[in-house]
Design an enzyme around this catalytic site. Structure first.
Site, PDB file in Angstrom:
ATOM      1  N   GLY A  54      60.088  72.641  43.467  1.00  0.00           N
ATOM      2  CA  GLY A  54      60.546  73.409  42.313  1.00  0.00           C
ATOM      3  C   GLY A  54      60.764  74.884  42.604  1.00  0.00           C
ATOM      4  O   GLY A  54      60.822  75.697  41.698  1.00  0.00           O
ATOM      5  N   CYS A  55      60.872  75.231  43.888  1.00  0.00           N
ATOM      6  CA  CYS A  55      61.106  76.627  44.237  1.00  0.00           C
ATOM      7  C   CYS A  55      62.416  76.750  44.998  1.00  0.00           C
ATOM      8  O   CYS A  55      62.763  75.873  45.778  1.00  0.00           O
ATOM      9  CB  CYS A  55      59.995  77.149  45.131  1.00  0.00           C
ATOM     10  SG  CYS A  55      58.358  76.784  44.511  1.00  0.00           S
TER      11      CYS A  55
END
Lengths: 141, 407
Positions: A54-55
């Protein structure tokens, strides 16, 4: 780590420090400096399974539980994300699992960083904290 | 008399705003362009004066709204030189246009063992819908690679085209590298093999040749919001023979002729593909955006943007440690780069502190990033309102960040 101040005390120190900066550029430069002072993570620990999803940039967390305390090392290839990791490190590394579970992201808002970077889904602050809380919950089992 | 391009800046209210205490330098035009006052006014005027549901009403406002909507269809047809306005279908955007074709074409013409060809330069929106259609239909999904310069390998394409090929989907301009693909040649190659072509013109329709008859595209798709029109409106152009042959994608009101429990017959083109209440206001906005572009000499826009791109490329090349990706034969309006030792994400955030807006990341083109073996790039992308000063601000911003981080 035995005399580590409480999460609240560390928060207040950071709020005071960031309060001295009067523009975004200075805040980021300070954040990057904090990241540069983060203890080195063992390169062997930067594995696929330690990547936080999620980065937009790569972030690795290696988390352990010691005497009901959450202990971790972490790194990122982004200087800014590494600065956020450094803040999480200062606040939460070595804290009792109950404290980590109570940790609150609104503190970043007070720093003036929350609205600016954490509203982007790609920066992964939310994902990083969720990762730490999951480990903290395991630690209490 | 055509408008002077250097005056364009004044037409966009947002461009005189401040971001983080600095005058906005907007270099994220490949993601979306800003809107001129005339487009903003057109939407507002539509709702203030003639808002009504179209095609079915017989009161004055319904007729005025229908006329406004259908006039834009004619304007779009003229802009891309379609043979008839009936070949213009309004959609939500490029993505929906491609999904429509992938679904309807797949239903009508694709069976197990067939092949669909895309390229490694595609945005995910011209990649994933075909991949999913191939999975549904048991067809093979083929990808034409690009070379070290960022140009498509047309020899491989020539080898791939076969009697099994049902369709080729290719962009005119890569959103990630800016490569201008030789679509006229590619379409000729495909047609010689009896293969229809979908051209994704999302990055091209506002910057370069957009004549569907010269390109000879079977399907040609683009979004309004990348050409000064509102978000949420897009276009599918298709040759009439294809629109007649394809089944509808979305069904409901407006798109039918007769409905009984036993039988449905569809409305004529283009309505067969426009089920439900249309996004009339944004179509009207698209019309105003076309009027805006048409107020300039298009060749002058092209020349201006080419000059600006050359200037930017040269300027960025002088920055030590900066690498520009791709060196295609022709490039349009897009500068993808990285700085040694500074992550793209960091550079984007730090430039933003100075009011400079660029895009960072993979740009919905993971296959390109994988081929280049990089996690992402910084992308500066231009529109006709950008100036040399914008690019100088970008270069100064980058140099300042490099100095600060390396000190």
């Amino acid at each position: 780590m035995s005399q580590k101040p409480s999460v609240k005390e560390i928060e207040q120190n950071l709020i005071d420090d960031f309060g001295l900066m009067d523009n975004w550029e200075e805040k980021y430069e300070y954040l990057i400096e904090l990241g540069q002072d983060l203890p080195e993570m063992d390169a062997a620990l930067k594995t696929e399974d330690r990547l936080v999803k999620g980065c937009q940039s790569s972030v690795w967390f290696d988390i352990h539980c010691q005497d009901h305390k959450v202990v971790f090392s972490a790194d990122s290839d982004s200087l800014i994300v590494k600065g956020m990791v450094a803040i999480l490190n200062e606040m939460l590394n070595g804290q009792p699992a109950e404290e980590v579970l109570k940790a609150d992201l609104t503190f970043f808002e007070t720093l003036g960083l929350w609205h600016h970077i954490s509203s982007q889904r790609s920066n992964g602050l939310t994902a990083m904290l969720a990762h730490l809380k999951l480990a903290a919950a395991d630690c209490l089992k | 008399m055509s408008k002077d391009i250097l005056s364009a800046r004044n037409d966009f209210p947002i461009l005189s705003s401040q971001v983080n205490g600095f005058p906005l330098v907007y270099l994220d035009n490949a993601a979306t362009t800003q809107k001129p006052q005339s487009v903003i006014d057109a939407i507002s005027n539509y709702y203030s004066t003639i808002n009504s549901n179209i095609h079915r009403g017989n009161h004055t406002l319904a007729i005025q709204a229908t006329d406004a909507y259908e006039n834009v269809r004619k304007k779009v047809a003229t802009y891309i030189n379609a043979a008839s306005p009936d070949e213009i279908i309004f959609t939500r955007g490029t993505t929906e246009s491609i999904n429509l074709v992938a679904y309807s074409f797949g239903e009508a013409f694709v069976k197990p063992g067939d092949e669909i060809i895309v390229t490694q330069l595609e945005h995910h929106s011209n990649y994933v819908p075909w991949q999913l259609m191939c999975q549904r239909k048991g067809a093979s999904f083929k990808v034409v690679p690009f070379d070290e310069n960022g140009d498509l390998d047309l020899e491989i394409l020539a080898d791939m085209l076969s009697e099994k090929t049902r369709l080729l989907a290719v962009n005119h301009i890569s959103n990630s590298l800016g490569t201008i693909n030789p679509v006229e040649k590619i379409v000729r190659m495909a047609h010689a093999a009896g293969v229809p072509v979908l051209v994704d013109a999302a990055q091209a329709v506002q910057h370069t040749l957009h004549d569907v008859q010269v390109i000879d595209a079977d399907f040609y798709v683009f979004s309004g919001h990348k050409m000064f029109a509102p978000m949420g409106i897009g276009v599918l152009y298709a040759k009439e023979k294809w629109l007649e042959a394809l089944p509808p994608f979305i069904s409901g009101g407006n798109m039918i002729d007769q409905v009984t429990p036993e039988k449905i017959t569809f409305n004529v083109l283009p309505f067969k593909f426009e089920a439900g209440t249309s996004n009339v206001a944004d179509v009207v906005g698209l019309g105003a955006a076309l009027d805006y572009i048409n107020s300039f000499d298009f060749q002058a826009i092209q020349a201006y943007e080419e000059d600006l791109l050359d200037f930017g490329e040269e300027l960025l090349s002088t920055i030590p440690g900066l690498k520009i990706y791709g060196n295609p034969k022709r490039r349009s309006a897009i500068l993808p780069f990285n700085i040694e030792g500074i992550q793209h994400f960091d550079l984007g955030i730090l430039l933003d502190t100075k009011g400079i807006a660029v895009r960072t990341g993979q740009h919905c083109t993971q296959p390109i990033m994988d081929a280049l073996r990089i996690p992402g790039t910084v992308r500066a992308s231009l529109a006709l309102y950008n100036t040399r000063e914008d690019l100088e601000q970008l270069a100064h911003g980058i140099e300042r960040i490099i100095r600060r981080i390396r000190s």
